[in-house]
Design a protein around this motif. Structure first.
Motif, PDB file in Angstrom:
ATOM      1  N   THR A 285       0.797  -1.230   0.000  1.00 45.66           N
ATOM      2  CA  THR A 285       0.000   0.000   0.000  1.00 45.66           C
ATOM      3  C   THR A 285       0.830   1.281   0.000  1.00 45.66           C
ATOM      4  N   ALA A 286       2.131   1.188   0.167  1.00 47.79           N
ATOM      5  CA  ALA A 286       2.951   2.412   0.264  1.00 47.79           C
ATOM      6  C   ALA A 286       2.690   3.349  -0.911  1.00 47.79           C
ATOM      7  N   LYS A 287       2.670   2.791  -2.128  1.00 52.60           N
ATOM      8  CA  LYS A 287       2.469   3.622  -3.335  1.00 52.60           C
ATOM      9  C   LYS A 287       1.097   4.285  -3.317  1.00 52.60           C
ATOM     10  N   PHE A 288       0.108   3.537  -2.788  1.00 57.15           N
ATOM     11  CA  PHE A 288      -1.244   4.076  -2.750  1.00 57.15           C
ATOM     12  C   PHE A 288      -1.305   5.270  -1.802  1.00 57.15           C
ATOM     13  N   PHE A 289      -0.635   5.163  -0.643  1.00 56.33           N
ATOM     14  CA  PHE A 289      -0.669   6.261   0.325  1.00 56.33           C
ATOM     15  C   PHE A 289      -0.013   7.518  -0.238  1.00 56.33           C
ATOM     16  N   ILE A 290       1.043   7.339  -1.031  1.00 56.86           N
ATOM     17  CA  ILE A 290       1.699   8.500  -1.650  1.00 56.86           C
ATOM     18  C   ILE A 290       0.710   9.225  -2.567  1.00 56.86           C
ATOM     19  N   LEU A 291      -0.013   8.437  -3.387  1.00 62.22           N
ATOM     20  CA  LEU A 291      -0.986   9.043  -4.302  1.00 62.22           C
ATOM     21  C   LEU A 291      -2.116   9.720  -3.543  1.00 62.22           C
TER      22      LEU A 291
END
Length: 468
Positions: free
Chosen positions: A331-337
């Motif tokens: 989920t790291a990438k999702f949180f950045i977005l």
């Protein structure tokens, strides 16, 4: 505003030739019914603004003024009425009714009125869907044509270009209408889980870069149909000085703008549908990761509208409740977005990213770097608040031109962005899927979601029971 010089003047007293051709004139004060502050036009009577639009043998209005006035004047006067008044004043001022025309004078005036009409037809082509508009246009040119053969040719070019533009636009509108009716039928069909023959997105396009590019195609195609005037017409209220009728007796001409908002909603639901549909947790997680990659690529391209739709789809509660599925996702990438699109501080992060993309667009070497597709409903909201936040008219009845310069700045920027040619190759198969793949209604989404991961608490259990 305090300190604004307010003078009531008779606009008929000045002659056009005493009129400076620029918006930036005397630092302060008033000219021919136009009121300036720090060299900027801040307010004027409607008559004075119309007069300021009209070219003469030695005056032509600034481009910025033409766009601002044509955009905002529709809050006070219908386009056909405005054009009629412009033509009428030209006939008077240039004495076009005289039995013998002053040819030398009209040869100086002719190219300027043609230029004004060309700018009008190019920027606001939808205004000319009205017969009356074409009538005024032809009448004007017929009057000046005897002075120079070239004016006929110019008129034919202008009308041809206009017809072509209107044909393209209406063709696009028909396409959009066909698609939306097909889609709404399918919405109803899927209250429950769809039959397994349903293709899913990954079988149509498994490469996130390609999907982001095709989404950008759809966005730019749909944007190209939105006329700048739709932003203003969305907010047409009654003009208080004109007690009886609203400015637009016909239905509001905002269909392309509405179709575009519908597309955003469809994309949200499509994302949610694709995630809730697969029976296996692992597949659902795979679809989520795929869409995170698509969203990230949309961000890199400058396609903020698709990006926001994808994030909204993932944040719908039938999707966000799938805890077991999400536990399998990086989920790291999702949180950045999500952080980029965080509404805090009036979407501060997004606005910063948008400024960055807009700046890149100005210095771009390729069409790819020029792409800026704003998060559309926020743009509309900004324009709405600008419109609600200031009066169209000042207490003395003058038009609040300062407000319209700000409006024109926002809409004008959008016009620049929507004219970018899409640099990516089109894949009609994927685009067709995006427009026609069946999607769940909200109830359908909840059903699919509960079937994937059973209800957690009493509220969810009750909901599931009532849905079944």
């Amino acid at each position: 505003q305090e300190g604004m010089p307010q003078t009531l003047s008779s606009t008929s007293m000045f002659t056009p030739c005493g009129f400076s051709p620029h918006l930036h004139t005397s630092k302060e004060g008033e000219q021919g019914g136009l009121i300036f502050q720090d060299g900027n036009l801040t307010s004027a009577s409607l008559d004075a603004l119309i007069q300021h639009l009209i070219p003469t043998t030695d005056y032509y209005p600034e481009k910025a003024y033409i766009f601002t006035f044509l955009l905002s004047s529709r809050l006070f006067i219908e386009p056909h009425e405005l054009l009629s008044r412009v033509c009428h004043k030209c006939i008077e001022q240039q004495r076009l009714d005289d039995p013998v025309l002053d040819k030398a004078r009209i040869r100086k005036f002719g190219p300027k009125i043609l230029q004004l009409l060309t700018e009008w037809t190019e920027t606001f082509p939808y205004d000319f869907q009205e017969e009356r508009m074409i009538g005024h246009l032809k009448d004007m040119i017929h009057r000046i044509a005897p002075c120079d053969e070239a004016y006929w040719k110019k008129m034919n070019q202008l009308l041809q270009a206009l017809n072509q533009k209107l044909a393209t636009l209406s063709h696009g509108q028909e396409g959009i209408v066909k698609i939306s009716t097909a889609v709404s039928d399918k919405l109803v069909a899927f209250k429950t889980k769809p039959p397994s023959i349903q293709r899913e997105i990954l079988s149509v396009c498994s490469d996130p870069y390609t999907l982001a590019q095709q989404l950008t195609h759809v966005e730019l195609e749909r944007l190209s149909h939105i006329g700048p005037e739709e932003f203003v017409q969305a907010f047409v209220h009654k003009d208080p000085l004109d007690g009886t009728k609203t400015c637009f007796s016909e239905q509001k001409k905002t269909s392309n703008l509405e179709a575009y908002v519908k597309w955003f909603n469809r994309l949200c639901y499509l994302v949610a549908t694709e995630i809730c549909m697969p029976a296996k947790k692992k597949q659902r997680a795979q679809v989520i990761e795929f869409f995170i990659d698509v969203a990230r690529e949309c961000f890199n391209i400058g396609n903020f509208n698709s990006l926001m739709a994808i994030i909204s789809g993932m944040n719908m509660s039938p999707v966000s409740r799938l805890k077991k599925t999400w536990s399998k996702v990086k989920t790291a990438k999702f949180f950045i977005l999500e952080h980029q699109m965080d509404p805090t501080g009036n979407f501060y992060n997004y606005r910063t990213a948008l400024r960055g993309a807009a700046h890149r667009s100005l210095t771009a070497h390729s069409n790819r770097e020029k792409i800026v597709i704003p998060f559309f409903s926020l743009l509309i909201k900004d324009i709405y608040f600008l419109n609600e936040g200031c009066a169209n008219r000042l207490p003395n009845g003058h038009v609040n031109f300062e407000k319209f310069l700000e409006l024109a700045k926002q809409v004008g920027e959008f016009i620049t962005w929507k004219q970018v040619e899409c640099p990516f190759e089109q894949d009609s198969n994927i685009i067709h899927y995006l427009h026609t793949a069946p999607i769940f209604t909200e109830d359908g989404l909840y059903l699919a979601s509960y079937e994937s991961e059973s209800p957690e608490n009493q509220t969810e259990k009750d909901r599931w029971k009532s849905l079944r």
